[in-house]
Design a protein around this motif. Structure first.
Motif, PDB file in Angstrom:
ATOM      1  N   PHE A  67      38.794  48.829  47.565  1.00 48.77           N
ATOM      2  CA  PHE A  67      38.706  47.105  47.783  1.00 48.77           C
ATOM      3  C   PHE A  67      38.379  46.348  46.407  1.00 48.77           C
ATOM      4  O   PHE A  67      38.854  45.821  45.177  1.00 48.77           O
ATOM      5  CB  PHE A  67      37.512  46.683  48.569  1.00 48.77           C
ATOM      6  N   GLN A  68      37.107  47.875  45.733  1.00 47.25           N
ATOM      7  CA  GLN A  68      36.770  47.266  44.455  1.00 47.25           C
ATOM      8  C   GLN A  68      37.227  47.244  42.933  1.00 47.25           C
ATOM      9  O   GLN A  68      37.724  46.446  42.865  1.00 47.25           O
ATOM     10  CB  GLN A  68      35.572  48.020  44.124  1.00 47.25           C
ATOM     11  N   ILE A 128      40.571  44.496  43.150  1.00 47.30           N
ATOM     12  CA  ILE A 128      40.072  43.317  42.529  1.00 47.30           C
ATOM     13  C   ILE A 128      40.208  42.952  40.745  1.00 47.30           C
ATOM     14  O   ILE A 128      40.942  41.978  40.487  1.00 47.30           O
ATOM     15  CB  ILE A 128      38.688  42.318  43.339  1.00 47.30           C
ATOM     16  N   VAL A 129      39.913  44.647  40.502  1.00 47.53           N
ATOM     17  CA  VAL A 129      39.840  44.094  38.696  1.00 47.53           C
ATOM     18  C   VAL A 129      40.901  44.179  38.819  1.00 47.53           C
ATOM     19  O   VAL A 129      40.976  43.906  38.031  1.00 47.53           O
ATOM     20  CB  VAL A 129      38.368  45.370  38.902  1.00 47.53           C
ATOM     21  N   PHE A 168      44.887  39.392  47.115  1.00 48.04           N
ATOM     22  CA  PHE A 168      44.002  38.294  45.552  1.00 48.04           C
ATOM     23  C   PHE A 168      44.902  37.507  45.041  1.00 48.04           C
ATOM     24  O   PHE A 168      44.722  36.381  44.711  1.00 48.04           O
ATOM     25  CB  PHE A 168      42.775  38.719  44.733  1.00 48.04           C
ATOM     26  N   LEU A 202      29.386  46.198  42.642  1.00 54.52           N
ATOM     27  CA  LEU A 202      30.544  46.414  42.030  1.00 54.52           C
ATOM     28  C   LEU A 202      31.678  45.153  42.828  1.00 54.52           C
ATOM     29  O   LEU A 202      32.171  44.549  42.273  1.00 54.52           O
ATOM     30  CB  LEU A 202      31.664  47.940  42.258  1.00 54.52           C
ATOM     31  N   SER A 203      31.503  45.048  44.675  1.00 51.05           N
ATOM     32  CA  SER A 203      32.557  44.081  44.966  1.00 51.05           C
ATOM     33  C   SER A 203      32.319  42.691  44.496  1.00 51.05           C
ATOM     34  O   SER A 203      32.578  41.754  43.904  1.00 51.05           O
ATOM     35  CB  SER A 203      32.559  44.173  46.543  1.00 51.05           C
ATOM     36  N   ALA A 216      41.933  41.041  39.145  1.00 48.98           N
ATOM     37  CA  ALA A 216      41.378  40.079  37.835  1.00 48.98           C
ATOM     38  C   ALA A 216      42.800  39.854  36.431  1.00 48.98           C
ATOM     39  O   ALA A 216      42.416  39.318  35.674  1.00 48.98           O
ATOM     40  CB  ALA A 216      40.189  40.390  37.292  1.00 48.98           C
ATOM     41  N   ILE A 233      34.411  35.858  39.681  1.00 41.49           N
ATOM     42  CA  ILE A 233      36.634  35.365  39.442  1.00 41.49           C
ATOM     43  C   ILE A 233      36.806  34.526  40.819  1.00 41.49           C
ATOM     44  O   ILE A 233      37.484  33.572  40.949  1.00 41.49           O
ATOM     45  CB  ILE A 233      37.428  36.697  38.949  1.00 41.49           C
ATOM     46  N   GLY A 234      37.010  35.961  41.858  1.00 39.27           N
ATOM     47  CA  GLY A 234      37.687  35.422  42.775  1.00 39.27           C
ATOM     48  C   GLY A 234      37.148  34.016  44.015  1.00 39.27           C
ATOM     49  O   GLY A 234      37.502  33.093  43.985  1.00 39.27           O
ATOM     50  N   TRP A 279      45.483  33.615  44.571  1.00 37.72           N
ATOM     51  CA  TRP A 279      44.583  32.374  43.414  1.00 37.72           C
ATOM     52  C   TRP A 279      45.736  30.875  43.270  1.00 37.72           C
ATOM     53  O   TRP A 279      45.692  30.686  42.685  1.00 37.72           O
ATOM     54  CB  TRP A 279      44.545  33.017  42.429  1.00 37.72           C
ATOM     55  N   GLY A 314      32.672  52.635  44.386  1.00 38.49           N
ATOM     56  CA  GLY A 314      34.068  52.126  44.173  1.00 38.49           C
ATOM     57  C   GLY A 314      34.899  52.003  45.699  1.00 38.49           C
ATOM     58  O   GLY A 314      34.519  52.138  46.508  1.00 38.49           O
ATOM     59  N   VAL A 350      33.281  41.357  41.282  1.00 38.98           N
ATOM     60  CA  VAL A 350      34.093  40.572  40.684  1.00 38.98           C
ATOM     61  C   VAL A 350      34.314  39.225  42.134  1.00 38.98           C
ATOM     62  O   VAL A 350      35.216  38.648  41.265  1.00 38.98           O
ATOM     63  CB  VAL A 350      35.542  41.670  41.097  1.00 38.98           C
ATOM     64  N   VAL A 351      34.016  39.792  42.756  1.00 45.10           N
ATOM     65  CA  VAL A 351      34.409  38.052  43.754  1.00 45.10           C
ATOM     66  C   VAL A 351      33.518  36.837  43.022  1.00 45.10           C
ATOM     67  O   VAL A 351      33.759  35.785  43.825  1.00 45.10           O
ATOM     68  CB  VAL A 351      34.246  38.637  45.360  1.00 45.10           C
TER      69      VAL A 351
END
Lengths: 88, 251
Positions: free
Chosen positions: B140-141, B144-145, B230, A53-54, B148, A61-62, B234, B137, A57-58
């Motif tokens: 952290f996970q 980030i979602v 994040f 999962l990490s 986004a 997108i990241g 960005w 999950g 996303v990283v």
């Protein structure tokens, strides 16, 4: 080691080599996204869903967002100063 | 060193390294072969005493919560460094010409699909954060979602819309609240249970949202901090790429 794990390892090797062989940094960013997806598949097949999962996303997108923004800034500045763009 | 010399060196060293690597990999135990004790202890303790079902998150937010504190502040410090490096200096000004800050050439399909993705990303992010101790999950996970989701506004519309929806002060506040809440939860362990970061809330029934002690709260705190971090990184990069120009430079 199941067949799926060996296939995932092979795909990661191929994607990683492709990232280094692509010349243009902008194109490398997209291949880096694909490499991130391949790594995600590898982690998932090796029974580490949290890491997968990490990585999704990283890696999709990241990192590419930061690289594309930085590339745009660099090429815009080079174009403004009249220098030829670096094709490296 | 010329390219030919480099390639010659690689032709010498590469096969040697490959041979050593292959020998090493052949001597590894089979996948899933586990001789240790700690993993089995964690599996037993976390399920019976704390009612957590996701052992990785349980290690992150309960047994090794102190290490996660260090990791969170690594993220905090690096975002601080990036924001400091890319700050607006007095010889730069912002050009807010709105028409220039959409993604040039984006088709209508990209815009509509991105717009449809935004609520899905928010829902998925909140789900992953809240179910930190239950399913794979965690903070952290999911964080980030969640981060986004506003970033997709950049694809669906214009960058100024993203800046209006996620201004700098809001992102910094969210990140600071997340980091501070995590530290305060550790202090809660110190005050109520005598040990910093000891799980001081009751375990509850395994599988319920409000179970596993303070792990859901930890997850939410980490999720807030990661979202803020994040988005700050960005927006700082995109500011430099799309908005900020040194005096006298064209866009």
């Amino acid at each position: 080691m199941t067949v799926l794990q060996i296939v995932a390892l092979a795909v990661v090797v191929l994607a990683g080599t492709t990232v280094t062989l692509v010349g243009d940094p902008l194109r490398q960013t997209f291949v880096l996204g694909v490499y991130g997806l391949a790594l995600m598949l590898l982690f998932f097949v090796f029974q580490a869903p949290d890491v997968a999962l990490s990585e999704i996303v990283v890696g999709t997108i990241g990192l590419p967002l930061i690289i594309v923004a930085a590339l745009r800034k660099i090429t815009a500045r080079e174009r403004a100063r009249g220098e030829p763009e670096d094709e490296g | 060193m010329s390219r030919r010399t480099r390639l010659g060196l690689f032709a010498l060293a590469g096969p040697g390294l490959a041979a050593v690597l292959v020998l090493g990999f052949l001597g590894l135990p089979a996948f899933g072969d586990y001789h240790g004790v700690y993993g089995l202890v964690v599996n037993g303790v976390e399920l019976t005493q704390r009612s957590a079902t996701d052992m990785v998150t349980a290690l992150n937010f309960d047994l090794r919560a102190f290490d996660t504190l260090g990791e969170e502040f690594i993220l905090f410090a690096s975002v601080l460094g990036v924001a400091l490096l890319l700050r607006h200096t007095p010889d730069e000004d912002e050009r807010l010409a709105a028409a220039e800050h959409g993604i040039v050439g984006a088709s209508d399909a990209v815009r509509v699909l991105s717009l449809l993705l935004i609520p899905l990303l928010i829902a998925l992010g909140v789900y992953i954060v809240l179910h930190g101790a239950l399913t794979p999950g965690g903070g952290f996970q999911g964080g980030i979602v969640l981060a986004a989701a506003p970033a997709t506004i950049l694809l669906a519309g214009r960058y100024v819309a993203l800046k209006a929806l996620a201004p700098d002060w809001a992102l910094e506040t969210v990140e600071a609240i997340g980091a501070g809440a995590y530290v305060l939860l550790g202090l809660g362990g110190l005050i109520f249970a005598g040990v910093y970061f000891k799980n001081f809330l009751p375990g509850g029934i395994a599988g319920h949202l409000l179970s596993a002690g303070f792990m859901p709260l930890n997850s939410v705190a980490v999720g807030l901090e990661v979202t803020g971090s994040f988005l700050i990184v960005w927006t700082v990069f995109l500011d430099q790429a799309l908005l900020v120009r040194r005096r006298g430079e064209p866009l």
